[in-house]
Design an enzyme around this catalytic site. Structure first.
Site, PDB file in Angstrom:
ATOM      1  N   ASP A  82      15.585  -7.465  18.853  1.00  0.00           N
ATOM      2  CA  ASP A  82      14.383  -7.880  18.771  1.00  0.00           C
ATOM      3  C   ASP A  82      13.634  -7.588  19.971  1.00  0.00           C
ATOM      4  OD1 ASP A  82      14.535  -8.511  15.948  1.00  0.00           O
ATOM      5  OD2 ASP A  82      15.264 -10.377  16.201  1.00  0.00           O
ATOM      6  N   HIS A 417      21.768  -3.597  14.249  1.00  0.00           N
ATOM      7  CA  HIS A 417      20.855  -4.262  14.057  1.00  0.00           C
ATOM      8  C   HIS A 417      19.836  -3.882  15.369  1.00  0.00           C
ATOM      9  CE1 HIS A 417      17.768  -7.197  12.661  1.00  0.00           C
ATOM     10  NE2 HIS A 417      17.993  -7.707  13.718  1.00  0.00           N
TER      11      HIS A 417
END
Length: 453
Positions: A82, A417
């Site tokens: 992220d 991810h």
């Protein structure tokens, strides 16, 4: 200890090693696996960088305008995959990585090669494709993070623990460089900065990391800079309690009161670096406040640093203060060996989707390796090798947990991810029709619930 012991123990912090079951892997294979894992931190770089995974995109830098009360606080690492910086986990990660570099020096300085990648994809970039810059890869990553902690440790009343908003960050699936140009509501600049939380944990671990860097960085100017910042971060940690609460992302309740390991480890490392007995005395006084009864119930992770405190206390004090605690290896056995299946460390709930975080075997292997190193023994080498090699594909499904590592027929992750991996710079948004099941798939890297904006 021989070179093999240093190599395997040092790689344990990354979750990498070898067993006789994967004997076909060479030393060069292990080095490359460690290099691949080290690159992850380079892909997490916020700020000016360079961030290798953004090379070749239209936005090679990100969030260069981060500031708090007019002071530049750009840089450091993002949270995994992220673009928000959560110091609660970053402090833990940076200290563990610095400690691994310091204690397993031979593997850190001999086996990790120095390259600046010239292509982006980790699955296609060979280790020797870059250009040496005469700085060890791992040291370079540690310096990048340490330089951010220097900025974050503003003074005894101001310390940056979080940069960004998790909810806004999850609105677009784009690279960090592209996101930083979006508005605040979509995770871009300017970002909210948390700089005065009642948090002694994050600042404590940052201080511990900086104290280690002040001891191991070969540059004398860096040594002085990092030691000064370590003392500032520790000053903040001493006067604050608890952990920053980031609702839904890193909630303070997850620590269950285990926050004093931060300042405790800072005191140990400041003592090891400076030799000043005042830090050792402070650590002894704080020792009884550590939540051993709670920490012995779960594995080593960002919200439970108690197992590492046990290992480090025994190493620094030679015997634990007041003779009140069992030896560190007893703590580790309770958490890992007694719950292992076929010698593989895992959660009490067992294996399966969501029940086998990589941090369990890698964390256990690292702690046993660290304890063995301090005690000058090879007693736990078999367990160390068994667990870390599992992560390289020595398991029933031949599954590798390292992106790009497929030696010996291992199946490397194909959908990590990590937004930078896909180099998407378009404006994607979350679909309103994104179901709970597809969200779970998205978390695994199948981005069916995102569509072009």
């Amino acid at each position: 200890m021989n070179c093999r012991k240093y190599l395997l123990s040092g790689l344990a912090v990354f979750g990498l090693a070898a067993t006789s079951a994967v004997a076909a892997l060479s030393t060069d294979d292990y080095v490359e696996a460690a290099w691949m894992t080290t690159r992850f931190f380079g892909a997490q770089r916020s700020g000016q960088g360079p961030n290798w995974i953004l090379d070749g995109t239209s936005n090679p830098t990100s969030f260069t305008k981060d500031s708090y009360n007019g002071k530049d606080v750009s840089g450091g690492w993002f949270d995994c995959g992220d673009h928000v910086m959560y110091g609660q986990s970053q402090g833990y990660a940076s200290y563990v990585l610095a400690l691994a570099y310091a204690e397993f020096t031979e593997v850190s300085t001999t086996f990790i090669l120095v390259t600046t990648p010239t292509t982006r994809k980790p699955t296609t970039t060979p280790m020797k494709s870059g250009k040496p810059n005469k700085v060890r890869d791992l040291l370079e990553e540690l310096r990048y993070e340490a330089d951010f902690w220097v900025k974050a440790a503003i003074d005894g009343n101001n310390f940056v623990t979080v940069k960004g908003d998790g909810n806004a960050d999850h609105q677009k699936w784009v690279t960090a460089g592209a996101m930083s140009k979006l508005g605040s509501g979509e995770g871009g600049e300017p970002r909210c900065i948390t700089g005065n939380a009642n948090d002694g944990f994050t600042s404590g671990l940052a201080a511990a990391m900086l104290a280690v860097m002040a001891r191991v960085d070969p540059d004398t100017a860096n040594q002085a800079k990092y030691l000064k910042a370590a003392k500032t971060a520790y000053s903040y940690a001493k006067s604050h309690k608890g952990v920053t609460n980031s609702q839904g992302f890193y909630e303070s309740s997850w620590w269950d009161g285990r926050w004093e390991d931060g300042p405790f480890l800072a005191e140990l490392e400041l003592y090891r670096t400076t030799g000043e007995n005042s830090y050792k005395t402070a650590a002894i006084d704080r020792y009884d406040n550590l939540k051993f009864s709670l920490g012995e119930g779960t594995h080593f992770m960002y919200s439970n640093v108690v197992p590492l405190s046990a290992v480090m206390a025994e190493a620094v004090f030679e015997e634990t203060p007041h003779g009140m605690r069992k030896e560190a290896i007893g703590v580790l056995d309770l958490i890992y060996e007694e719950k292992a299946k076929d010698k593989i460390f895992q959660n009490p709930n067992g294996m399966g989707s969501g029940k086998f975080p990589v941090r369990v075997p890698s964390g256990g292997a690292f702690l046993y390796a660290l304890s063995d190193k301090f005690n000058n023994t090879n007693e736990h080498m078999e367990m160390i090798e068994k667990n870390v090699s599992y992560l390289l594909g020595d398991n029933g499904s031949k599954k590798s947990y390292v992106v790009g590592f497929s030696k010996n027929g291992a199946n490397a992750p194909s959908r990590p991810h990590h937004r930078g991996y896909y180099a998407n710079e378009k404006r994607w948004r979350r679909s309103r029709r994104c179901s709970e099941s597809s969200r779970k798939e998205q978390a695994l890297g199948r981005y069916d619930c995102w569509r072009l904006y």
